[in-house]
Design an enzyme around this catalytic site. Structure first.
Site, short mmCIF file in Angstrom:
data_model
loop_
_atom_site.label_atom_id
_atom_site.label_comp_id
_atom_site.label_asym_id
_atom_site.label_seq_id
_atom_site.Cartn_x
_atom_site.Cartn_y
_atom_site.Cartn_z
N GLU A 51 0.05 -4.92 -37.32
CA GLU A 51 -0.34 -6.33 -37.42
C GLU A 51 -1.38 -6.66 -36.35
O GLU A 51 -1.37 -6.11 -35.25
CB GLU A 51 0.89 -7.23 -37.25
CG GLU A 51 1.85 -7.08 -38.41
CD GLU A 51 2.98 -8.11 -38.39
OE1 GLU A 51 3.50 -8.39 -39.48
OE2 GLU A 51 3.35 -8.62 -37.32
N CYS A 110 -5.73 -10.50 -31.16
CA CYS A 110 -4.60 -9.81 -30.51
C CYS A 110 -4.37 -8.53 -31.30
O CYS A 110 -4.06 -8.57 -32.49
CB CYS A 110 -3.36 -10.71 -30.54
SG CYS A 110 -1.88 -9.90 -29.92
N CYS A 156 7.01 0.80 -31.41
CA CYS A 156 6.99 0.87 -29.95
C CYS A 156 8.28 1.52 -29.47
O CYS A 156 9.35 1.30 -30.04
CB CYS A 156 6.89 -0.55 -29.38
SG CYS A 156 6.81 -0.60 -27.57
N CYS A 189 12.36 -3.16 -25.44
CA CYS A 189 12.67 -4.47 -24.84
C CYS A 189 13.56 -5.26 -25.80
O CYS A 189 13.28 -5.35 -27.00
CB CYS A 189 11.38 -5.25 -24.55
SG CYS A 189 10.30 -4.41 -23.39
N CYS A 244 12.16 -8.23 -28.18
CA CYS A 244 10.89 -8.05 -28.90
C CYS A 244 11.09 -7.39 -30.26
O CYS A 244 11.80 -6.38 -30.38
CB CYS A 244 9.97 -7.20 -28.04
SG CYS A 244 8.34 -6.95 -28.77
N SER A 265 -2.02 -5.81 -21.70
CA SER A 265 -0.67 -6.15 -21.26
C SER A 265 0.23 -4.91 -21.27
O SER A 265 0.21 -4.12 -22.20
CB SER A 265 -0.09 -7.20 -22.22
OG SER A 265 1.20 -7.57 -21.81
N SER A 323 4.16 -7.66 -18.08
CA SER A 323 5.32 -8.31 -18.69
C SER A 323 6.48 -8.17 -17.73
O SER A 323 7.16 -7.15 -17.71
CB SER A 323 5.65 -7.62 -20.03
OG SER A 323 4.58 -7.80 -20.91
N LEU A 324 6.70 -9.18 -16.91
CA LEU A 324 7.69 -9.09 -15.85
C LEU A 324 9.07 -9.56 -16.34
O LEU A 324 10.03 -8.80 -16.33
CB LEU A 324 7.21 -9.90 -14.64
CG LEU A 324 7.99 -9.71 -13.36
CD1 LEU A 324 7.98 -8.26 -12.90
CD2 LEU A 324 7.44 -10.61 -12.26
N ASN A 338 10.32 -16.46 -27.97
CA ASN A 338 10.18 -16.73 -29.40
C ASN A 338 11.33 -16.14 -30.18
O ASN A 338 11.91 -15.13 -29.80
CB ASN A 338 8.85 -16.15 -29.91
CG ASN A 338 7.67 -16.92 -29.34
OD1 ASN A 338 7.62 -18.14 -29.40
ND2 ASN A 338 6.72 -16.19 -28.76
N CYS A 340 4.05 -14.25 -29.67
CA CYS A 340 4.39 -13.10 -28.81
C CYS A 340 5.74 -12.53 -29.19
O CYS A 340 6.73 -13.25 -29.29
CB CYS A 340 4.51 -13.53 -27.35
SG CYS A 340 3.04 -14.22 -26.69
N1 SAH Z 1 3.94 -3.51 -24.64
C1 SAH Z 1 3.05 -4.42 -23.96
C2 SAH Z 1 2.19 -5.18 -24.93
C3 SAH Z 1 2.94 -6.22 -25.76
S1 SAH Z 1 2.36 -7.75 -25.26
C4 SAH Z 1 3.83 -5.29 -23.03
O1 SAH Z 1 5.04 -5.20 -23.02
O2 SAH Z 1 3.23 -6.03 -22.26
C5 SAH Z 1 3.47 -8.83 -25.97
C6 SAH Z 1 4.04 -9.77 -24.96
O3 SAH Z 1 5.01 -10.60 -25.61
C7 SAH Z 1 4.77 -9.05 -23.85
O4 SAH Z 1 4.64 -9.75 -22.65
C8 SAH Z 1 6.18 -9.13 -24.34
O5 SAH Z 1 7.11 -8.90 -23.33
C9 SAH Z 1 6.22 -10.53 -24.89
N2 SAH Z 1 7.32 -10.76 -25.81
C10 SAH Z 1 8.00 -9.86 -26.54
N3 SAH Z 1 8.95 -10.45 -27.27
C11 SAH Z 1 8.88 -11.76 -27.00
C12 SAH Z 1 9.58 -12.89 -27.47
N4 SAH Z 1 10.57 -12.79 -28.35
N5 SAH Z 1 9.22 -14.10 -26.99
C13 SAH Z 1 8.21 -14.21 -26.10
N6 SAH Z 1 7.50 -13.19 -25.63
C14 SAH Z 1 7.83 -11.96 -26.08
#
Ligand code: SAH
Length: 339
Positions: A90, A103, A110, A114, A117, A189, A212-213, A288, A331
């Site tokens: 996507e 994006c 992946c 996480c 996600c 990211s 992504s902290l 989200n 996201c």
């Molecule tokens: N793998 C990379 C690139 C993905 S960026 C990374 O982890 O940074 C997508 C961003 O959306 C990341 O910061 C991820 O942690 C965040 N994300 C994932 N699921 C989410 C959710 N349900 N709500 C908000 N942000 C989310």
């Protein structure tokens, strides 16, 4: 067989010269590839003999739009693109005042796991090649008919788990003979693959690094992000300091704020301590919805207090606008084949 869009301009030129053809053909072919052709046939000013020779080792493919959704709220577009082997990714196009942002995904699925996600459900299928990453920008731009000026590598996949191809992509998308998108208009990211942050820093590209902290203690971060078991918060923050020292760019920290998980004022205070001395920006993203988990957004007041606590200590914090929420384009909502 290799994707012709995997090659850099210089590599394309040497291939062409090695086939006994004139250098200027590289320019013409690179142009066609940037415009978004899907086959050699469309390159009608290139001799068939050269195309046949190239086709022995390289294919030209155009991403196929399997599905396209458009948000009725903000015009955000989400594409489900098919790759040449039938896998899908996507890609999202967003309209901002400062320009059009795409994006893009870096992998099919992946491996990072996480918990909040959607992209990681079902694991990793494979990484994208540099050409496939680039094609998302090219074919999204072709479809909308307007120039894309900004790129965020925040789609499906972990870019630093596919670093070689990502670096090659960055180099090619920045090439003035190609899409010519400035590094300063590109954000990458990562969930925090520490050794590859050091690797990326060696290239001194002025792109924005987003981290992504999402948590402020190792216990809490490990419970929602398995990568933290390999590289802890302290190592990650050290790598960020190093990156900043090498590349001179402000770092962006992403913080998906989750009700009763990481939304307290105490969490904000811990975050302030962690980020001390780093030139940075915090992007607070109310988590989200993803059907497979049950994380909830905090109420707006809690989010506001969290941001104000950071701001009072001089850390700029913004709440990320949720774009494309009606088409699951926000996201963490992107998936490899599920629209
Ligand atoms: N793998 C990379 C690139 C993905 S960026 C990374 O982890 O940074 C997508 C961003 O959306 C990341 O910061 C991820 O942690 C965040 N994300 C994932 N699921 C989410 C959710 N349900 N709500 C908000 N942000 C989310």
């Amino acid at each position: 067989m290799k994707n012709l869009r995997d090659l850099t301009y210089d590599e394309l030129e040497s291939v062409i010269v090695s086939l006994g053809e004139k250098k200027f053909r590289a320019n013409q072919i690179f142009d066609w590839l940037t415009k978004g052709v899907s086959s050699y046939e469309e390159m009608h000013n290139i001799p068939k003999s050269l195309k046949d020779k190239l086709a022995e080792d390289y294919y030209v493919y155009g991403l196929k739009i399997v599905k396209k959704l458009e948000s009725s709220i903000d015009g955000t577009k989400k594409y489900l693109f098919a790759l040449y082997d039938g896998n899908m990714v996507e890609t999202v196009v967003m309209y901002y005042k400062h320009g059009i942002t795409v994006c893009i995904s870096s992998q099919v699925g992946c491996a990072m796991g996480c918990k909040f996600c959607a992209s990681t459900i079902g694991g990793l299928v494979r990484s994208l090649s540099a050409g496939e990453i680039l094609e998302q920008v090219i074919f999204a731009q072709k479809d909308i008919g307007e120039r894309i000026s900004n790129i965020v590598m925040m789609g499906i996949g972990e870019p630093l788990a596919n670093l070689d191809n990502v670096l090659r992509f960055l180099y090619n998308v920045n090439d003035e003979k190609g899409l010519n998108i400035g590094y300063r208009h590109i954000s990458l990211s990562t969930c925090g693959i520490v050794p590859n942050i050091y690797e990326l820093a060696k290239h001194k590209l002025p792109i924005t690094l987003s981290i992504s902290l999402h948590a402020t203690s190792n216990e809490s971060r490990s419970s929602i992000m398995p990568v933290n078991n390999s590289f802890c918060i302290e190592e990650l923050i050290d790598a960020c300091r190093h990156y900043q020292h090498e590349c001179g760019r402000r770092i962006s920290f992403e913080y998906a704020i989750i009700k009763n998980v990481n939304d307290s004022t105490q969490n904000a205070e811990q975050l302030i301590r962690l980020l001390k001395g780093i030139m940075c920006h915090v992007n607070v993203i109310p988590v989200n919805n993803v059907d497979e988990n049950n994380f909830e957004k905090p109420d707006p007041h809690t989010v506001k207090v969290f941001c104000e606590t950071l701001e009072k200590k001089g850390i700029t914090a913004t709440v990320r606008r949720e774009l494309g929420s009606d088409i699951n384009a926000s996201c963490g909502q992107l998936r490899k084949n599920n629209m």
